[in-house]
Design an enzyme around this catalytic site. Structure first.
Site, PDB file in Angstrom:
ATOM      1  N   SER A 185       0.849  -1.189   0.000  1.00 15.84           N
ATOM      2  CA  SER A 185       0.000   0.000   0.000  1.00 15.84           C
ATOM      3  C   SER A 185       0.882   1.234   0.000  1.00 15.84           C
ATOM      4  O   SER A 185       2.042   1.185   0.447  1.00 15.84           O
ATOM      5  CB  SER A 185      -0.895   0.001   1.248  1.00 15.84           C
ATOM      6  OG  SER A 185      -1.516   1.253   1.438  1.00 15.84           O
ATOM      7  N   TYR A 198      -1.476  -0.750  10.470  1.00 13.94           N
ATOM      8  CA  TYR A 198      -1.695  -1.135   9.068  1.00 13.94           C
ATOM      9  C   TYR A 198      -0.496  -0.736   8.219  1.00 13.94           C
ATOM     10  O   TYR A 198       0.008  -1.524   7.409  1.00 13.94           O
ATOM     11  CB  TYR A 198      -2.966  -0.474   8.540  1.00 13.94           C
ATOM     12  CG  TYR A 198      -3.233  -0.742   7.079  1.00 13.94           C
ATOM     13  CD1 TYR A 198      -3.783  -1.945   6.661  1.00 13.94           C
ATOM     14  CD2 TYR A 198      -2.915   0.210   6.113  1.00 13.94           C
ATOM     15  CE1 TYR A 198      -4.033  -2.197   5.319  1.00 13.94           C
ATOM     16  CE2 TYR A 198      -3.146  -0.032   4.771  1.00 13.94           C
ATOM     17  CZ  TYR A 198      -3.709  -1.227   4.375  1.00 13.94           C
ATOM     18  OH  TYR A 198      -3.924  -1.476   3.044  1.00 13.94           O
TER      19      TYR A 198
END
Length: 329
Positions: A185, A198
């Site tokens: 990501s 995350y």
């Protein structure tokens, strides 16, 4: 002494210029992709007969399953919801004529890999897409306010990548060809406050992938980490598509054109430009309290305006800053 200092400064300046030059060359490869290193139409099929995609029930995983089937591969779809897998598998077979095999598995668990291994026996696997992922707090928030889903997050975002790669990479090494795409990501490109856990799991995927590419490049295997920013998927509550927020199908189609550009890609031109712009922001500005407050407020407003999400979610107490976990796969 002064002469040595001058030479040292010149050397440092030359290294800085060289670093930016290399970044510019990498960036312009996206504009000149088809002239620079075009992929033959048979490239993906030449890797092997089957492609394995984790988190394939919807979103990016579903899009990879469709696109790779269109490019001539048979597909193994792995996800936790059997009914969704069966429905998507039927659609892909009817639309492309490829064979589709499904494996039900919940990647938040750690006892699933022996069953996956048994179901993959005998298949010539040329492509692995480690896509399954979990985003456990929808809104940015401080670490202590996040849901207590640490172990699930580690199993889903980290262990799945390591263990699926270990299952499949050995046969690729024997055949001396294969393609592994690991979905990270943009949040894993640098420390991302208010999304720390995350961000850290996705940073692991990035470092792991880049290290593996060094180890296995000479053995004919491509290992690439994909670091997108905003994609409209069920995990992101189907954000409205825009110049920055890509639909899963258009993102996947574009990202597959970039597998020859190196060990890392944002997956599409818009996100590559965004990554370079963010990289220009000095870290002391990015990590200041004022900037973080702006990020939190803008992010919350953007999600409220652009996601197809029930209004009551936004009525959560400001102090919480999170809702239920979001799991792609």
């Amino acid at each position: 002494m002064g002469e040595i200092q001058d030479q040292l400064l010149i050397l440092v300046g030359a290294l800085v210029c060289l670093n930016y030059l290399l970044k510019c060359v990498k960036f312009f490869k996206y504009f000149l992709l088809r002239l620079w290193n075009p992929l033959p139409k048979s490239f993906f099929r030449s890797m092997g007969e089957w492609a394995v995609i984790t988190g394939a029930g919807d979103g990016i995983g579903k899009a990879y399953s469709y696109e790779l089937a269109k490019r001539g591969l048979n597909i193994v779809m792995i996800s936790r919801t059997l009914e969704k897998l069966q429905e998507v598998a039927k659609e892909i077979e009817q639309a492309t004529g490829s064979h589709v095999k499904i494996i039900q598995a919940d990647f938040t668990k750690d006892d699933i890999y022996e069953n996956i291994k048994e179901n993959l026996q005998g298949l010539e696997i040329g492509i692995l897409v480690n896509n399954v992922g979990m985003f456990h707090n929808y809104f940015p928030c401080h670490f202590l306010n996040e849901p207590d889903e640490v172990q699930n997050l580690i199993h889903c975002n980290i262990s799945s990548v390591v263990k699926m790669t270990r299952l499949i990479l050995r046969d690729m090494e024997i055949r001396r060809k294969g393609l592994v795409l690991n979905m990270s990501s943009g949040a894993g490109l640098f420390p991302w406050p208010l999304c720390s856990l995350y961000s850290s799991t996705k940073a692991f995927v990035r470092m792991f992938s880049k290290a593996l590419q060094v180890e296995y490049k000479e053995k004919g295997i491509i290992i690439q980490v994909v670091t997108p920013y905003s994609i409209s998927t069920p995990m992101t509550k189907n954000l409205n598509p825009s110049i920055i927020t890509k639909r899963a199908d258009e993102f996947v189609k574009e990202s597959l054109d970039f597998v020859a550009t190196g060990d890392e890609t944002c997956g599409c031109l818009a996100h590559e430009i965004l990554a370079h712009l963010i990289d220009l922001v000095p870290s002391w500005i990015f990590y200041s309290d004022a900037f973080q407050n702006i990020v939190w407020t803008r992010c919350r407003n953007y999600l409220k305006q652009n996601s197809r999400i029930q209004e009551e979610i936004f009525e959560e107490e400001e102090g919480n800053g999170y809702i239920q976990q979001h799991y792609s796969g």
